[in-house]
Design a protein around this motif. Sequence first.
Motif, mmCIF file in Angstrom:
data_model
loop_
_atom_site.group_PDB
_atom_site.id
_atom_site.type_symbol
_atom_site.label_atom_id
_atom_site.label_comp_id
_atom_site.label_asym_id
_atom_site.label_seq_id
_atom_site.Cartn_x
_atom_site.Cartn_y
_atom_site.Cartn_z
ATOM 1 N N UNK A 43 0.828 -1.208 0.000
ATOM 2 C CA UNK A 43 0.000 0.000 0.000
ATOM 3 C C UNK A 43 0.864 1.259 0.000
ATOM 4 N N UNK A 44 1.993 1.237 0.727
ATOM 5 C CA UNK A 44 2.890 2.393 0.728
ATOM 6 C C UNK A 44 3.532 2.592 -0.636
ATOM 7 N N UNK A 45 3.882 1.511 -1.288
ATOM 8 C CA UNK A 45 4.477 1.613 -2.621
ATOM 9 C C UNK A 45 3.481 2.198 -3.614
ATOM 10 N N UNK A 46 2.242 1.692 -3.587
ATOM 11 C CA UNK A 46 1.225 2.216 -4.504
ATOM 12 C C UNK A 46 0.906 3.674 -4.207
ATOM 13 N N UNK A 47 0.879 4.035 -2.920
ATOM 14 C CA UNK A 47 0.615 5.432 -2.576
ATOM 15 C C UNK A 47 1.746 6.335 -3.052
ATOM 16 N N UNK A 48 2.985 5.874 -2.973
ATOM 17 C CA UNK A 48 4.119 6.666 -3.459
ATOM 18 C C UNK A 48 4.009 6.894 -4.962
ATOM 19 N N UNK A 49 3.653 5.836 -5.689
ATOM 20 C CA UNK A 49 3.474 5.974 -7.134
ATOM 21 C C UNK A 49 2.351 6.968 -7.437
ATOM 22 N N UNK A 50 1.252 6.849 -6.691
ATOM 23 C CA UNK A 50 0.118 7.758 -6.910
ATOM 24 C C UNK A 50 0.510 9.201 -6.608
ATOM 25 N N UNK A 51 1.286 9.414 -5.548
ATOM 26 C CA UNK A 51 1.714 10.761 -5.184
ATOM 27 C C UNK A 51 2.585 11.365 -6.282
ATOM 28 N N UNK A 52 3.477 10.564 -6.851
ATOM 29 C CA UNK A 52 4.320 11.053 -7.948
ATOM 30 C C UNK A 52 3.454 11.424 -9.157
ATOM 31 N N UNK A 53 2.500 10.560 -9.480
ATOM 32 C CA UNK A 53 1.615 10.837 -10.623
ATOM 33 C C UNK A 53 0.809 12.108 -10.371
ATOM 34 N N UNK A 54 0.355 12.309 -9.125
ATOM 35 C CA UNK A 54 -0.448 13.486 -8.808
ATOM 36 C C UNK A 54 0.378 14.768 -8.948
ATOM 37 N N UNK A 55 1.626 14.759 -8.479
ATOM 38 C CA UNK A 55 2.490 15.933 -8.622
ATOM 39 C C UNK A 55 2.752 16.211 -10.100
ATOM 40 N N UNK A 56 2.975 15.163 -10.890
ATOM 41 C CA UNK A 56 3.162 15.345 -12.327
ATOM 42 C C UNK A 56 1.896 15.909 -12.964
ATOM 43 N N UNK A 57 0.731 15.501 -12.473
ATOM 44 C CA UNK A 57 -0.528 16.024 -12.983
ATOM 45 C C UNK A 57 -0.641 17.522 -12.705
ATOM 46 N N UNK A 58 -0.241 17.956 -11.495
ATOM 47 C CA UNK A 58 -0.269 19.380 -11.167
ATOM 48 C C UNK A 58 0.691 20.167 -12.059
ATOM 49 N N UNK A 59 1.884 19.646 -12.261
ATOM 50 C CA UNK A 59 2.868 20.344 -13.092
ATOM 51 C C UNK A 59 2.388 20.435 -14.543
ATOM 52 N N UNK A 60 1.826 19.345 -15.052
ATOM 53 C CA UNK A 60 1.339 19.373 -16.435
ATOM 54 C C UNK A 60 0.182 20.351 -16.591
ATOM 55 N N UNK A 61 -0.698 20.412 -15.574
ATOM 56 C CA UNK A 61 -1.785 21.387 -15.625
ATOM 57 C C UNK A 61 -1.268 22.811 -15.633
ATOM 58 N N UNK A 62 -0.250 23.087 -14.803
ATOM 59 C CA UNK A 62 0.338 24.421 -14.788
ATOM 60 C C UNK A 62 0.948 24.764 -16.148
ATOM 61 N N UNK A 63 1.613 23.795 -16.778
ATOM 62 C CA UNK A 63 2.228 24.045 -18.083
ATOM 63 C C UNK A 63 1.172 24.340 -19.151
ATOM 64 N N UNK A 64 0.077 23.567 -19.145
ATOM 65 C CA UNK A 64 -0.974 23.771 -20.150
ATOM 66 C C UNK A 64 -1.654 25.117 -19.950
ATOM 67 N N UNK A 65 -1.987 25.466 -18.696
ATOM 68 C CA UNK A 65 -2.610 26.763 -18.434
ATOM 69 C C UNK A 65 -1.686 27.908 -18.853
ATOM 70 N N UNK A 66 -0.399 27.753 -18.589
ATOM 71 C CA UNK A 66 0.557 28.801 -18.959
ATOM 72 C C UNK A 66 0.584 29.004 -20.469
ATOM 73 N N UNK A 67 0.586 27.905 -21.225
ATOM 74 C CA UNK A 67 0.625 28.013 -22.685
ATOM 75 C C UNK A 67 -0.673 28.604 -23.230
ATOM 76 N N UNK A 68 -1.820 28.190 -22.667
ATOM 77 C CA UNK A 68 -3.107 28.643 -23.191
ATOM 78 C C UNK A 68 -3.428 30.082 -22.818
ATOM 79 N N UNK A 69 -3.087 30.498 -21.617
ATOM 80 C CA UNK A 69 -3.536 31.791 -21.114
ATOM 81 C C UNK A 69 -2.549 32.933 -21.318
ATOM 82 N N UNK A 70 -1.296 32.645 -21.534
ATOM 83 C CA UNK A 70 -0.317 33.728 -21.703
ATOM 84 C C UNK A 70 -0.628 34.632 -22.884
ATOM 85 N N UNK A 71 -0.979 34.121 -24.074
ATOM 86 C CA UNK A 71 -1.314 35.032 -25.179
ATOM 87 C C UNK A 71 -2.515 35.931 -24.868
ATOM 88 N N UNK A 72 -3.547 35.394 -24.218
ATOM 89 C CA UNK A 72 -4.712 36.224 -23.884
ATOM 90 C C UNK A 72 -4.355 37.303 -22.870
#
Length: 369
Positions: A43-72
């Motif tokens: 369970x700790x191993x799976x939670x660690x993997x999930x935590x890494x995926x979640x942080x990557x999800x936050x970073x990818x969301x920040x990157x997409x918002x930055x690309x989409x909203x900067x021109x506007x």
Amino acid sequence: MEYKTYGTCSEITVLVESEQIPVVHRRISRHYQTPKLMGMCRTSFLFSIYLIIYVMFLFSGAAVFSVLETPSERAVQARLHGALHKFQHDHPSVSDQALEDLISEVVKASNRGVSASRNASGEPNWSFGQSLFFSSTVVTTIGYGHVTPLSRSGKIFCMLYAMVGIPLTLVLLSALVERLLVPTIWLLQWLNSRLGHLYQPFNIRLLHLFIIVLILIGLFLLVPAAIFASIEPDWDYLDSLYYCFISLTTIGLGDYIPGDSANQPYRPLYKIVTTGYLFLGITFMMLTLSVFYDIPQLNLGLLFTSNDDNNMEKVRLAGAGLGLQYGAGAAYSPNGDDSSHRQVVRVRSRRDDSPSPDETAPIKDFQLP
């Protein structure tokens, strides 16, 4: 009967102590080994993997918002600088510092819900209808932020009001969800009675969830979005659908607020009706989430709990159509009846391991849910 539990993530020891007889105590020990992955508890191993995926999800969301909203954002800044340059050209007597001070005051007033140009319909922000709308956004944790308390006493009252109102609102919404679960379970039972001989219980529950999601999207997103688009002069359908989704998920960004356009007719009534829509929509959203999380195969949280054997058994029973339950105390039987089955374990306490044939011992019954 006394139960004691000892152990860590890797090993759990359960000691069951029998009824204490004055002569001898008897103990039964059982050891449960939890599986390991990469030298870690599963369970700790799976939670660690999930935590890494979640942080990557936050970073990818920040990157997409930055690309989409900067021109506007740059386009808006260019228009603003153009307007300022034109104003300074048309009014050369106004100094840059005076203009900057005026803009700062306008921004501060706008951030606190006071329009610098003209308030909607000339009506104050703290009329009864607007105040009711504000109190509902506080207790439902939507918090648009377009209107905020201005006085110190108002800020203190807002904190006290939220401390009391948010728990009361959660209790109200939970009670409404429990009542809506009754027809929801009826629908699931009807689907089982019609499709149980053709499909697996898990597939039927997916169909049931799909129907609930369709009702949520249709009645609380698509239809209200069409109504808001027809009432609000500056909103198109996408803006209205965006507002409905942001509000019912309690994100509450505050960039779109119904009833704040200039010369809005029946503004107090409009705010009250919108408040009722928000309560109903959030309630049905909670119902949908309850139906979703009660399907073990879709509930990822089961992967991160320590008792893997019970979780796997729960998933297995759900796949077999057993042990299905929505809400607290709402048991579901795949056969359509409300009866629940319990297993009874009989434990016999003895004075020693080899009792005499004529010796009797009391019997204790324990019901396992």
